[in-house]
Design an enzyme around this catalytic site. Structure first.
Site, PDB file in Angstrom:
ATOM      1  N   HIS A   1      15.978  54.045  11.361  1.00 31.63           N
ATOM      2  CA  HIS A   1      16.029  55.111  12.367  1.00 31.63           C
ATOM      3  C   HIS A   1      15.202  56.297  11.886  1.00 31.63           C
ATOM      4  CE1 HIS A   1      19.589  52.640  13.037  1.00 31.63           C
ATOM      5  NE2 HIS A   1      19.675  53.130  14.261  1.00 31.63           N
TER       6      HIS A   1
ATOM      7  N   ASN B   1      19.079  67.230  19.596  1.00 27.93           N
ATOM      8  CA  ASN B   1      17.772  66.750  20.064  1.00 27.93           C
ATOM      9  C   ASN B   1      17.812  66.122  21.457  1.00 27.93           C
ATOM     10  OD1 ASN B   1      18.614  63.996  19.758  1.00 27.93           O
ATOM     11  ND2 ASN B   1      18.104  64.081  17.583  1.00 27.93           N
TER      12      ASN B   1
ATOM     13  N   HIS C   1      14.185  56.728  17.973  1.00 28.11           N
ATOM     14  CA  HIS C   1      15.557  56.806  17.454  1.00 28.11           C
ATOM     15  C   HIS C   1      15.865  55.680  16.481  1.00 28.11           C
ATOM     16  CE1 HIS C   1      19.930  57.477  17.444  1.00 28.11           C
ATOM     17  NE2 HIS C   1      20.010  56.157  17.460  1.00 28.11           N
TER      18      HIS C   1
ATOM     19  N   ARG D   1      62.372  52.808   6.637  1.00 27.06           N
ATOM     20  CA  ARG D   1      61.760  54.136   6.794  1.00 27.06           C
ATOM     21  C   ARG D   1      62.617  55.188   6.091  1.00 27.06           C
ATOM     22  NH1 ARG D   1      63.007  56.578  12.845  1.00 27.06           N
ATOM     23  NH2 ARG D   1      65.084  55.673  13.098  1.00 27.06           N
TER      24      ARG D   1
ATOM     25  N   GLU E   1      46.019  60.334  15.733  1.00 24.33           N
ATOM     26  CA  GLU E   1      46.092  59.255  14.739  1.00 24.33           C
ATOM     27  C   GLU E   1      44.744  58.977  14.077  1.00 24.33           C
ATOM     28  OE1 GLU E   1      49.251  58.535  17.872  1.00 24.33           O
ATOM     29  OE2 GLU E   1      47.081  58.927  17.903  1.00 24.33           O
TER      30      GLU E   1
ATOM     31  N   PHE F   1      50.280  52.144  16.776  1.00 19.98           N
ATOM     32  CA  PHE F   1      49.250  53.159  16.980  1.00 19.98           C
ATOM     33  C   PHE F   1      48.213  53.173  15.864  1.00 19.98           C
ATOM     34  CE2 PHE F   1      52.747  55.464  19.465  1.00 19.98           C
ATOM     35  CZ  PHE F   1      52.424  54.766  20.621  1.00 19.98           C
TER      36      PHE F   1
ATOM     37  N   HIS G   1      58.431  51.585  12.574  1.00 18.22           N
ATOM     38  CA  HIS G   1      58.714  50.903  13.835  1.00 18.22           C
ATOM     39  C   HIS G   1      57.840  49.650  13.913  1.00 18.22           C
ATOM     40  CE1 HIS G   1      60.355  54.866  14.282  1.00 18.22           C
ATOM     41  NE2 HIS G   1      60.927  54.570  15.451  1.00 18.22           N
TER      42      HIS G   1
ATOM     43  N   HIS H   1      54.789  49.727  22.694  1.00 19.98           N
ATOM     44  CA  HIS H   1      55.105  50.327  21.399  1.00 19.98           C
ATOM     45  C   HIS H   1      55.470  49.286  20.336  1.00 19.98           C
ATOM     46  CE1 HIS H   1      54.986  53.998  23.622  1.00 19.98           C
ATOM     47  NE2 HIS H   1      55.468  54.734  22.637  1.00 19.98           N
TER      48      HIS H   1
END
Length: 675
Positions: A25, A184, A260, A359, A413, A439, A463, A475
């Site tokens: 590039h 640019n 580019h 946990r 996250e 997540f 979880h 979830h």
């Protein structure tokens, strides 16, 4: 010597390397060479002889496709990067890969390429600098006092992660973070006017940044003036908006997306040489230009001043200096091994241990470890009360007080994970951060980058299965464990009780060559019985939790996490019936795979073909362990919305169903369908 001539050295090293590789590039290196010249010659504090000096300024190339810009700078300023290395650009095992790679090239601070993550890493580095300075600096002793500079392009600002990270940077008033926007107006598809018309300046103003707009990126006086303005602003990060011409100097490709991501081509290179008055052969740099660029002596002198300062600091503040060195050298406190082993032993030998969620066990471990590890730097993506990542010695980092060790990242996250990577790369901290396992998908590429860079970032995911219940399939993680386990250089620990949880934390903290994912439950789990010998074996990733009297088992049940209790019930029942069943707890598949053949054979003898895997995750991952004669009780679909107990029953994770499958294996009967 004229600055333009020095900048052209960057341009033509970039052009020649890309042309030789027939890949790369050139556009951005040509366009940002003038800005880079001013920064690296007039402002950047660094020492090419010692690229890891802790108080160096950090330079991050967020638009990593512009890698030849960075390689040219490193070569010219005196880093261990030869002209031959530049000629090997993008070749196998070279020190100049297509995108910058941390640990591959001296002077490269981060692995960059996926757009937007470099700016997030830079936020983490600037945050680490500010907090470390608050903790260790004393009057007249600014032992940590450096800037973080980051180049980024239009693409970095289009990526959503730039919003997540830059919003936090403004919130925490990171005045020593200076971002250089290569404005640019071009991306791969062409001019961006039809798809990127944001008022970026107003956007960054709203984050709390200083924004200096409309700087001519080819006017050296303007560039110098803007950088001084940025450094004079102590309470806000700065976005410098440089209007540049992509492919600057190329008669036919400047300002066009053709420059580019493709070499200019032989004819256009010749025209560019003529246009810029560069009469030297490919890869030829005159000695006078090298002399003007080389920063080794200057860097050595700057570091010598710092060493003298730190020597005085050691005399006046010996305790702080010792702790500072311990942390930046990644050394563990005295008696660390003994203290952690004592803690694990105490957990195992407690009378009538309560059944708690892992946990909760994780938080208990953090409470204990934080006593010995002030470098633990935690956080959560708006789930502290669910992830239980906030220990009893945690102090929040706030805009008005950055002396803490815990960040509320908000619902970010991806940003959190990439910022943690930046903190880990900076040094002085062990960053960890939590969210729900499902997540992880938002942060997936930052997790991958941590593994690629082989850095100590700890990802806490709670979880961990359908066991979270009523929130339903959006979830409930199903395939995420397999994704993590299949990521090279990642270690994923899914613990079955308090003891394995403590060991998994210990292993994550002690691992210096890669990231760790710690997987914890919402639901309570009973504690398993173990001997002193078994306690030592947990760290091997897979071990025999319960064996049969017969040295050669007829059936081996392999499990992890919350399903280990079910595996133990099945094995106990069958052994009482006179069968010979072994249970293997497999908290970390990747660690188990690193063991020698003798250990793996002792746990999972090749001759025992009847194997039964129990885990509430995607079953396909375990097929290799089950073999042709084994079976997997896993999940083939997404979850459902219902209480956890109902879901485990629905998906077949019951004592009755598991016993039925195990018996079918022992009786050598084939069941084509497993609920």
């Amino acid at each position: 010597m004229e600055e333009r001539l020095l900048a052209n050295a960057i341009r033509f090293l970039s052009i020649d390397s890309i042309e030789k590789a027939n890949s790369g590039h050139p556009g951005s290196p040509l366009g940002m060479a003038d800005v880079a010249t001013v920064l690296w010659r007039n402002f950047l504090k660094h020492n090419p002889i010692d690229p890891n000096w802790i108080n160096r300024d950090r330079f991050i190339l967020s638009n990593g496709h512009s890698s030849m810009l960075l390689y040219a700078l490193l070569h010219l300023t005196g880093y261990d990067l030869s002209i031959q290395d530049l000629k090997n650009f993008r070749q196998l095992h070279s020190k100049t890969p297509g995108h910058p790679e941390y640990g591959c090239t001296p002077g490269v601070e981060v692995t960059s390429g996926p757009l937007g993550q470099g700016i997030a890493n830079a936020v983490g580095m600037a945050l680490a600098e500010k907090i470390l300075a608050t903790e260790f600096n004393r009057k007249n002793y600014p032992i940590i006092d450096h800037y973080t500079y980051v180049f980024l392009g239009d693409g970095c600002l289009m990526e959503g992660i730039s919003h997540e990270a830059c919003s936090l940077a403004g919130n925490f008033k990171l005045g020593k973070l200076i971002a250089f926007w290569d404005k640019n107006n071009i991306s791969i598809d062409g001019r961006i006017d039809d798809w990127f018309t944001d008022d970026t300046a107003s956007r960054f103003h709203s984050y709390g940044w200083q924004v200096i707009d409309d700087i001519d990126g080819h006017n050296f006086k303007q560039i110098n003036f803007a950088l001084n303005q940025a450094k004079n602003q102590k309470n806000k990060p700065t976005l410098l908006c440089f209007k540049t011409v992509i492919g600057y100097g190329s008669p036919n490709k400047a300002g066009h997306h053709d420059s580019h991501g493709s070499p200019l081509g032989k004819e256009e290179v010749a025209l560019t040489r003529k246009a810029l008055g560069w009469s030297y052969a490919p890869f030829e740099i005159p000695k006078l230009i090298y002399a003007q660029w080389n920063a080794s002596e200057k860097g050595k002198a700057i570091q010598a001043v710092w060493k003298k300062l730190f020597s005085e600091y050691q005399k006046d503040y010996p305790k702080e200096a010792t702790e500072f060195l311990r942390r930046i050298l990644n050394r563990f406190p005295k008696n660390w091994k003994k203290n952690t082993q004592d803690y694990v032993y105490k957990l195992q030998t407690q009378s009538s241990p309560a059944a708690i969620a892992t946990r909760q066990a994780s938080q208990k471990t953090l409470n204990y470890f934080a006593q010995w590890l002030p470098e633990l730097f935690g956080g959560s993506a708006d789930l502290s009360s669910s992830n239980l990542t906030r220990h009893n010695q945690a102090q929040d980092v706030t805009p008005s007080d950055v002396s803490g060790n815990y960040i509320h990242y908000g619902v970010r996250e991806f940003g959190m994970s990439a910022i943690m990577n930046g903190i880990a790369l900076h040094g002085g901290f062990i960053p960890y951060g939590g969210t729900f396992l499902v997540f992880m998908e938002y942060a997936r590429n930052a997790v991958r980058m941590a593994a690629l860079m082989k850095i100590r970032t700890i990802f806490v995911y709670t979880h961990d299965s359908i066991g979270l219940g009523e929130d339903g399939p959006t979830h409930q993680p199903i395939e995420q464990l397999a994704t993590l386990r299949l990521t090279p250089n990642m270690e994923t620990w899914r613990s079955c009780d308090q003891v394995e949880t403590a060991v998994s934390w210990q292993q994550a903290v002690e691992r210096l060559d890669g990231p760790t994912a710690l997987i914890f439950t919402r639901q309570s789990l009973v504690q398993q019985m173990r001997s002193a010998e078994q306690l030592q074996q947990i760290a091997k990733g897979g071990y025999i939790l319960q064996d049969c009297k017969n040295k050669q088992p007829d059936l081996i049940i392999i499990s992890s996490g919350s399903e280990v209790a079910l595996a133990m019930h099945v094995a106990t029942q069958l052994n009482e019936e006179g069968k010979h069943v072994r249970v293997v707890s497999m908290p970390c598949v990747e660690r188990f795979e690193k063991q020698d053949i003798a250990w793996k054979e002792s746990v999972l003898p090749f001759s025992v073909r009847k194997r039964f895997i129990i885990e509430a995750s995607i079953e396909g991952f375990w097929r290799g362990y089950a073999g042709l004669e084994g079976k997997v009780l896993g999940i083939k679909d997404f979850g459902k919305s219902a209480p956890a107990s109902v879901l485990f029953n629905y998906f077949g994770f019951t004592k009755e169903n598991a016993l039925s499958i195990a018996r079918s294996l022992l009786e050598n009967k084939s069941k084509n369908s497993i609920k």
